[in-house]
Design an enzyme around this catalytic site. Structure first.
Site, PDB file in Angstrom:
ATOM      1  N   SER A  14      31.357  36.751  35.359  1.00  0.00           N
ATOM      2  CA  SER A  14      30.710  36.865  36.669  1.00  0.00           C
ATOM      3  C   SER A  14      29.237  37.287  36.571  1.00  0.00           C
ATOM      4  CB  SER A  14      31.448  37.901  37.509  1.00  0.00           C
ATOM      5  OG  SER A  14      32.804  37.558  37.609  1.00  0.00           O
ATOM      6  N   CYS A  43      37.437  37.760  35.347  1.00  0.00           N
ATOM      7  CA  CYS A  43      37.808  37.649  36.764  1.00  0.00           C
ATOM      8  C   CYS A  43      38.480  36.323  37.072  1.00  0.00           C
ATOM      9  CB  CYS A  43      36.560  37.824  37.635  1.00  0.00           C
ATOM     10  SG  CYS A  43      36.865  37.472  39.362  1.00  0.00           S
ATOM     11  N   CYS A  48      41.109  38.895  38.293  1.00  0.00           N
ATOM     12  CA  CYS A  48      41.227  38.917  39.762  1.00  0.00           C
ATOM     13  C   CYS A  48      41.852  37.659  40.357  1.00  0.00           C
ATOM     14  CB  CYS A  48      39.843  39.084  40.390  1.00  0.00           C
ATOM     15  SG  CYS A  48      38.738  40.162  39.503  1.00  0.00           S
ATOM     16  N   LYS A  51      45.511  36.944  39.227  1.00  0.00           N
ATOM     17  CA  LYS A  51      46.275  38.095  39.737  1.00  0.00           C
ATOM     18  C   LYS A  51      46.536  37.956  41.231  1.00  0.00           C
ATOM     19  CE  LYS A  51      44.360  41.195  41.658  1.00  0.00           C
ATOM     20  NZ  LYS A  51      43.599  42.296  41.120  1.00  0.00           N
ATOM     21  N   TYR A 178      44.771  50.541  38.306  1.00  0.00           N
ATOM     22  CA  TYR A 178      44.775  49.319  39.104  1.00  0.00           C
ATOM     23  C   TYR A 178      45.755  48.279  38.534  1.00  0.00           C
ATOM     24  CZ  TYR A 178      39.985  49.883  41.229  1.00  0.00           C
ATOM     25  OH  TYR A 178      38.875  50.251  41.922  1.00  0.00           O
ATOM     26  N   ILE A 179      45.574  47.963  37.245  1.00  0.00           N
ATOM     27  CA  ILE A 179      46.287  46.809  36.693  1.00  0.00           C
ATOM     28  C   ILE A 179      47.780  47.089  36.596  1.00  0.00           C
ATOM     29  CG2 ILE A 179      46.480  45.285  34.680  1.00  0.00           C
ATOM     30  CD1 ILE A 179      43.506  45.628  34.208  1.00  0.00           C
ATOM     31  N   GLU A 182      49.285  47.155  40.148  1.00  0.00           N
ATOM     32  CA  GLU A 182      49.330  45.819  40.755  1.00  0.00           C
ATOM     33  C   GLU A 182      50.428  44.962  40.119  1.00  0.00           C
ATOM     34  OE1 GLU A 182      44.683  45.322  42.205  1.00  0.00           O
ATOM     35  OE2 GLU A 182      45.276  44.360  40.339  1.00  0.00           O
ATOM     36  N   GLY A 262      43.992  50.819  30.477  1.00  0.00           N
ATOM     37  CA  GLY A 262      42.535  50.850  30.510  1.00  0.00           C
ATOM     38  C   GLY A 262      41.902  49.698  29.742  1.00  0.00           C
ATOM     39  N   ASP A 303      30.943  44.829  32.854  1.00  0.00           N
ATOM     40  CA  ASP A 303      31.868  45.792  32.245  1.00  0.00           C
ATOM     41  C   ASP A 303      31.410  46.296  30.881  1.00  0.00           C
ATOM     42  OD1 ASP A 303      33.360  45.234  34.468  1.00  0.00           O
ATOM     43  OD2 ASP A 303      35.171  44.631  33.400  1.00  0.00           O
ATOM     44  N   HIS A 435      42.728  44.573  70.369  1.00  0.00           N
ATOM     45  CA  HIS A 435      44.151  44.821  70.576  1.00  0.00           C
ATOM     46  C   HIS A 435      44.927  43.521  70.718  1.00  0.00           C
ATOM     47  CE1 HIS A 435      47.570  47.215  71.821  1.00  0.00           C
ATOM     48  NE2 HIS A 435      47.761  46.370  72.816  1.00  0.00           N
ATOM     49  N   GLU A 440      42.697  48.553  64.870  1.00  0.00           N
ATOM     50  CA  GLU A 440      42.233  49.281  66.058  1.00  0.00           C
ATOM     51  C   GLU A 440      42.456  50.787  65.905  1.00  0.00           C
ATOM     52  OE1 GLU A 440      44.481  48.806  69.827  1.00  0.00           O
ATOM     53  OE2 GLU A 440      45.862  47.565  68.673  1.00  0.00           O
TER      54      GLU A 440
END
Ligand code: NDP
Length: 452
Positions: A14, A43, A48, A51, A178-179, A182, A262, A303, A435, A440
């Site tokens: 990226s 990614c 990403c 995933k 995270y990984i 997920e 990690g 990274d 609404h 909201e």
């Protein structure tokens, strides 16, 4: 000194791709880029994008169940991993081609091989070709880290998970970030029996505590066996699977063991230290606010610099670098108040300070709303949404906004604009609700849950 290129980028992920494209198309620079694997980087190829597609795939069983509650006559189905993998391959090929096309259209020369730095202005490709470049950008990303212990070679990482030949029946996921979180949810949604082993007191360390507990409780309710204070001491192959030994004193067999403990910066073997580029303790390239390394002609983004390891941040860093160096528009990537989403089920969107971090900083008010959303309540599900605003007592600014629930990632992107602009709790309150929606609740929380 004459140069073959104004910029040589190492790494087609990226950050590298964005920098190369902007430098070439808008900065009118002569740019080359080397990538040893597939264009698009972590990614697009093994992060990403695949995933998120797996997240979507894993949500269908729940949707089908809900559909029945809404009156649809739906038969039970089964998941065909082979079908999904073939469709995924096709999509990743499409995206890779788009990245490649974007570069060539911008006039970037692509080298499909590994490159390393020889000195401040020289890059050498794996086939021995050497190029002189006025500037070099290192954007080589990171890679999964697996601790070394007996049998650790039997573990797979997120790099391999998308390439599985078949869906396993029993998976041990190790890690609480995270990984790991997920994938525990994805695999569980796909019908796999999942155990998640985490070494400390609660998964998703560093995020808001109340949200972490809410997510962990919901993950457990959906069938994931989360083991806290759990440490794997060894893995051993058996005739029927992989036997994991735990420090807690028991053993259990799995078909697959996924380590998500990690990631580390990809800075090895690039000739960086020999060229005088300073690295930090974890191998990260040390850079200043303009992504410049200790060698003035060499820059690094993404990274490999281990700042905020998120795709959109790498893109911003790459873009700011290209603007600064090739367009004469000095700019720094802004690392403040970066929103992010964790695609657990339930999903988590977050921006700003956790309640704990904010309280350590100043007196705060905390507003929370917990409720069963209309759509799943109707279907008879117990799922609860959590929305939370952490507010400064003195400035009234919203210091943190945290959402756990369906589409939290989508919601937090929009809330993040307000938080980034410095919106106060009263600004949120002045905004009339849309609404009926879940979001909201963000503008209708009247009384603080806690004030200290
Ligand atoms: P994280 O750093 O988020 O989590 C690593 C986990 O592994 C932590 O729970 C950590 O425990 C544990 N761990 C570390 N070392 C060991 C060890 N030796 N033994 C057992 N457990 C260990 O890393 P991830 O791999 O999950 O993700 C890497 C990065 O990728 C993230 O930081 C994020 O920036 C990015 N990412 C972002 C996503 C998104 O935006 N949705 C999705 C996926 C990744 P402890 O907490 O105790 O340190």
């Amino acid at each position: 000194m004459t140069f073959d290129h104004d910029l040589f980028v190492i790494g087609g992920g990226s950050g590298g791709v964005r920098a190369a494209r902007i430098a070439a198309s808008e900065g009118k620079a002569r740019v080359a880029l080397a990538e040893e694997y597939r264009m698009g980087g972590t990614c697009v190829i093994r992060g990403c994008v695949p995933k998120k597609l797996m997240v979507y795939a894993s949500e269908y069983p729940g949707l089908i169940e809900d559909a029945r509650a809404y009156g649809w006559k739906v038969a039970d189905g089964s998941f065909d991993w082979g079908h999904f993998r073939a469709a995924l391959d096709k999509e990743l090929n499409r995206l890779e081609a788009a990245y490649r096309g974007g570069l060539t259209n911008a006039g970037v020369t692509i080298h499909d091989q590994r490159a390393r730095v020889v000195d401040a202005h020289t890059v050498e490709l794996a086939d021995g070709q050497r190029f002189r470049a006025k500037h070099i950008l290192i954007a080589t990303g990171g890679r999964p880290f697996v601790p070394h212990f007996p049998g650790s070679d039997l573990a797979v990482t997120s790099n391999e998970i998308f390439r599985m030949d078949a869906l396993p029946s029993r998976v041990l996921v190790v890690g609480g970030g995270y990984i790991a979180s997920e994938f525990a949810c994805i695999l569980n949604g796909l019908g796999v029996n999942v155990t998640q082993s985490y070494r400390s007191e609660q998964i998703l360390r560093g995020f808001d505590d109340e949200c972490r507990s809410h997510i962990a409780d919901a993950m457990r309710a959906s069938g994931i066996d989360i083991r806290l204070h759990s440490i794997v001491t060894g893995l051993r192959k058996t005739g029927t699977g992989i036997l994991a030994s735990f420090a807690e004193g028991h053993e259990a067999e799995y078909d697959l063991v996924l380590y998500a403990t990690g990631r580390v910066p990809n800075s090895d073997g690039l000739g960086l230290e020999e060229a005088g580029v300073r690295l930090g303790a974890r191998g990260e390239i040390t850079v200043d606010d303009h992504s410049q390394t200790s060698v003035p002609s060499i820059f690094a983004v993404g990274d490999v610099t281990d700042r905020i390891n998120l795709t959109p941040v790498a893109i911003r860093e790459g873009h700011a670098f290209a603007d600064t160096v090739f367009k004469g528009q000095p700019r720094q990537a802004d690392h403040d108040l970066v929103a992010s989403a964790v695609f657990t089920q339930p999903e988590f969107g977050t921006v700003g300070l956790s309640e704990e971090a904010a309280r350590a900083q100043e007196p705060i008010e905390v507003y929370t709303a917990r409720f069963r959303p209309m759509q799943t309540l109707f279907a008879g599900r117990e799922d609860r949404v959590l929305m939370k605003l952490v507010v400064s007592q003195s400035s009234r600014k919203v210091l943190g906004c945290h959402i756990v629930g369906p589409a939290a990632g989508e919601m937090i992107q929009l809330a993040a604009i307000a938080v980034k602009m410095g919106a106060t709790k009263e600004d949120f309150d002045r905004t009339v609700a849309v609404h009926p929606t879940m979001s909201e609740e963000l503008v209708t929380m009247r009384t603080p849950t806690r004030r200290d």
